[in-house]
Design a protein around this motif. Structure first.
Motif, PDB file in Angstrom:
ATOM      1  N   ARG A  48     -21.686 -13.463  20.758  1.00  0.00           N
ATOM      2  CA  ARG A  48     -22.855 -13.818  19.792  1.00  0.00           C
ATOM      3  C   ARG A  48     -24.184 -13.182  19.762  1.00  0.00           C
ATOM      4  O   ARG A  48     -24.893 -12.538  20.739  1.00  0.00           O
ATOM      5  CB  ARG A  48     -23.040 -15.500  20.155  1.00  0.00           C
ATOM      6  N   CYS A  99     -25.425 -16.956  15.705  1.00  0.00           N
ATOM      7  CA  CYS A  99     -25.074 -18.607  16.071  1.00  0.00           C
ATOM      8  C   CYS A  99     -26.427 -18.783  16.416  1.00  0.00           C
ATOM      9  O   CYS A  99     -26.772 -19.852  16.747  1.00  0.00           O
ATOM     10  CB  CYS A  99     -24.246 -17.758  17.462  1.00  0.00           C
ATOM     11  N   SER A 116     -20.308 -20.330   9.257  1.00  0.00           N
ATOM     12  CA  SER A 116     -21.360 -21.372   9.159  1.00  0.00           C
ATOM     13  C   SER A 116     -22.685 -21.524   8.199  1.00  0.00           C
ATOM     14  O   SER A 116     -22.843 -19.909   7.525  1.00  0.00           O
ATOM     15  CB  SER A 116     -22.223 -21.172  10.695  1.00  0.00           C
ATOM     16  N   PHE A 118     -19.638 -14.154  16.428  1.00  0.00           N
ATOM     17  CA  PHE A 118     -20.332 -14.884  16.078  1.00  0.00           C
ATOM     18  C   PHE A 118     -21.992 -14.556  15.519  1.00  0.00           C
ATOM     19  O   PHE A 118     -22.871 -14.702  16.351  1.00  0.00           O
ATOM     20  CB  PHE A 118     -20.568 -16.442  16.343  1.00  0.00           C
TER      21      PHE A 118
END
Lengths: 347, 347, 347, 347
Positions: free
Chosen positions: A157, A232, A201, A229
């Protein structure tokens, strides 16, 4: 062995400048002998007040500069193939930042060029192999106490992605670290890859498929899953759990200080990879300098660089098609995994 | 409300006997009114010294016994459909252990039977919804502080599997808990499932595909991955990490005591689910007793039981074919998610 | 054993009302038979909608009310001696909140009164003995795996102190929990106490000596240190580390959910003792009800209540004088530590 | 700045040999110019294959050897005063291992000698100040986010004590680290000390008072408690919790890998201080080399060395008498805490 190894640093961007600082002030046994960058001003800035360093705009000039005994390549990935071949032509040992060569065809040419030399010259900059946690995990797996590894669960992340980061780059730039780490930890090649795309997201730039969930299968029947990700929002978090026949081991949840205050007990999360892996970079370069001064290459080599590129390419195809995608590796040339240089520096 | 709810317990095996003990000595407001088991001796053993409990070998006789106001079904899964329909026919509120009905066709018949009644009577025994950790996670996700959930990473490990455990049972028995937990935590139906089979552990019985790695996709675009490993050898370990747009939350790593001695700092891992989820079972049954005495059904219902069966069936097909398998749910009948009983006990 | 134990609850304040709710809705096997409080309105509020409970303003009337078989004393500490003696006079089993009797002379009178009865009737409300973490620690120490305990390091922190909290109350109210826990965990009496006063926190009310650092010595040569800090501002934190000859064990650092978001990885800290020890209170009262229905007393007794008062008194003197202060315990009357009631309830 | 700082290492025992290796192979910017030890064989062994290092048996000869520009003192503590004064006489910058001088009178003579020079030359080897965890804690405390520190709870445990370790050495050798760390973290002098002796562990050699519990008071009203247990049997464990007005922070519970296998989830505990503080030693010496090459002294100085000796002496008296013992520090001479050398190396 008090004479210092003279290193030419190619590329004076963020990473190159960091390596110049490291070679001068952190690592023992080396000195910066030359710095090359198309932008001479940037090269001069990277050198700063370090005495006796000549600045070049051409790679070849830097390699041929007096006192240069080794090369650290930190230029953009597209420039790596040419720089590696130039170093090979001069018999200079190299530490080359990842990706070794972004496309696997070019990467294979580098492997073959080194194979023709008959000795190893290049170490590729997969710095996680020098991280204390990864090394403990590797050592635990190799020791066999937990039995054979069956699965790796990985998390990668970032707070946010740089501008112009593409969905493919989650695989071929971010996950490439996990690709090498998985190959190294398991001692196995990756044979297939599948990419799942959760709904993006709200924190990701429009059009970016972030996060992704990437699944690898290995020649030994293990499964490696990676959550990547890159927006994040809260920190740089790299975790890995190895699930084995007789137990599991987790890294990346290290804490050094627990602060309890209003709101709960809290541990800080590092904000970027230069913080999280600062020690790994130091150890990587120190280890390369030490080995080079002894006429050896001990770290990950060109085959590792090639395999990472080939798996990442398959990963990008899997991302685009949604389908499970096999990885086709070229036959591996006969390269010793750790060999003596034919021409040690001091003779 | 000092009168005690009279409960008939169907099934006097391991789980049924545990519920008899719980209703008698742990839960407030209930008493065991009848116990039914084809094996009368086993039923008597479960009753032990508890006074005033009649033992039956037939389900119908137990349901019609004097003082029976509610039913707890803990018999084998294949007997559930008949028992549920018998309870429905008598208007008796039910707590039914999972699986509600193993095959989804039978499960759907139960849903439809309850729908025809026009009111909820049944709560299904997904006890994780009553576990303190899961409830904190649910509450955090519902509160919205971390944004929308994007992924769930789940781990489900057992020390060893019982005899005759099949590869399909890793999905339709073990993972069924994660199926319900994911549906509940995300508030979404699962729409597709893929199962990867790593090379089996040396610790697994011959022929058992253990561990497995199960991937679910949801109607809202989330991804749920589950490592299920029923012969991990070291403990009962259930973990869940919810990765959201603005943060992640992990449960199942609770520790209550850290012992530092030769060998390192150690936390104990529970050895089975009756230890790990003891409090959840207590809260589940207490909550069911409290709601029932107030003429309500508040827990997971027959639709949840059906959906779990349908997803598990798709999972078993995915395991057998190796392919991504869509989940086909029947249309959902109009059932209130939490409704008053039409005929409260005390009127 | 389906008949419910009728309990008279004395005191309908915060704690008494909580016990009324617990006896009615949480604990199995008991019912509230009477509630007494000088303030009849407060008593009625505590009863709420529970049927069949008579409210009294006089202790004796409540004890003599029909259906009363046991007493739970939750009135202010100054009223405990009289209430205990009244219960003893009627042969009623008692659960008495801490402090049993605030002054050690009065506490000793209660010990002697029970001794004259020749059987145990009273359990004192040291609920930490029923907390899962403390019980695991006790069990580990008793098991002997870590050798003899040498030191206990304790931390006792509250968000903020109630109005009118005095410096002495840090010792005789807050630390009294650690006094009992240390005696119980070590199985030893405390023989001396020293209190250090760090410069008070800016967060403490003017004039309050907060935090304090309290040191106990035991008859077996162990050292027990307690940080007590009742205006720490961030949460209710109770920790204990037992350092033994072959290892150490720590409790009170439990976590159930780790939330990683902007700012780091965080675990919540409970904000008060009713949250932290909710389960302990439930288990304590359930355990008392179960034992009482069997005609037994199994928990901490009047001698434990007396010893806690005597040590706390020495602690307050140590606070006032700054000197190491010995604890003078009266000779212990011959009381069985766990005995059968002479007159079991059901005969 | 590519010329290497020539360092004479005094003492070729365990610690001296480790520093020789560190200066040669880990630290950037320095080289070993000379090694002195009364035992010439031991000195030669420490040098090993490093080229160009002259071995001496006399301190003065080593200091006067060609190329010596700085001194690292790693001889036994009793030899330190003479070595420091000899270095001062030559204007050589020094890194001196702890204790600077074991007795406080001798330590004060060193402080006064440096004061007469009018510039700082000596750094004392309190390596915890260079440990990443301690630095984060220091930085947190200095930042003021948690308010004023009120208490430090410290733990210092070793697997086992070396032969001939005395009860006094628990205070003046082991706890001396906490003495310096407390002074540094709090920025306050320690003013009084009390030592409690729990009954000794069965794992300690006969006659050794192990563990001990040491309490310090500071000029600002803080309390510092230290558990020191040098035969704990299981590992080298150094922990520190700073309790402040608005929160607490704990270090020394770092974990880098969690292994879950039969028996529970386990984190390894380092077995000795060279493992736990390896990075701190590296950073300490690198920092000293960097500062020295710039003509500066930046680390803890002779006053810190003196204060540690004076507090340790009071601690040993407190151990012997059992009484609270004030610390009497001499008036502090006017020494800049961080000053430029008057005579930088390169002019």
């Amino acid at each position: 062995m008090s004479e210092l190894l003279g290193v030419a640093v190619l590329g004076a961007g963020h990473m190159g400048a960091d390596h110049v600082r490291r070679l001068d002030g952190v690592v023992s046994g080396a000195r910066v002998a030359a710095v090359a960058d198309p932008d001479a001003e940037r090269a001069k800035e990277a050198v700063g007040g370090i005495g006796g360093v000549v600045v070049h705009t051409e790679v070849e000039a830097a390699l041929d500069a007096p006192g240069v005994e080794a090369v650290l390549i930190a230029s953009p990935g597209e420039a790596h193939e040419e720089a590696l071949l130039a170093a090979f032509a001069r018999g200079l040992p190299v530490l080359c930042e990842k990706p070794m060569v972004p496309d696997s065809a070019g990467a294979l040419r580098v492997v073959e060029a080194e194979a023709r030399l008959g000795r190893r010259l290049a170490q590729i900059g997969f710095m996680r192999r020098y991280d204390a946690e990864y090394r403990r995990l590797k050592s635990l797996l190799d020791g066999g106490r937990l039995g054979r590894p069956l699965m790796l669960h990985c998390v990668h992340r970032n707070v946010s992605s740089p501008p112009h980061f593409t969905s493919a780059m989650l695989v071929n730039s971010s996950v490439s670290h996990e690709i090498d780490a998985a190959r190294w930890l398991l001692g196995q090649e990756l044979t297939a890859v599948t990419v799942l795309r959760p709904r993006p997201s709200a924190g990701a730039p429009a059009g970016l498929s972030d996060p992704q969930f990437v699944l690898f299968e290995t020649e030994g029947g293990a499964v490696v899953d990676v959550e990547v990700f890159v927006n994040c929002g809260f920190g740089y978090e790299v975790r890995c759990e190895a699930v084995c026949e007789a137990g599991s081991a987790r890294i990346g949840q290290a804490h050094t200080m627990v602060v309890t205050a209003a709101g709960g007990a809290r541990e800080e999360v590092p904000q970027d990879y230069l913080v999280r892996f600062a020690d790994a970079y130091d150890r990587e370069v120190q280890s390369w300098v030490d080995a080079t001064r002894r006429g050896r290459v001990t770290g990950p080599g060109t085959w590792d660089g090639y395999a990472a590129s080939a798996v990442a390419e398959a990963g990008v195809r899997a991302l685009e098609t949604g389908a499970r995608t096999p990885v086709d590796l070229a036959p591996r040339p006969a390269l010793p995994t750790s060999s003596w240089n034919k021409r040690p520096r001091n003779t």
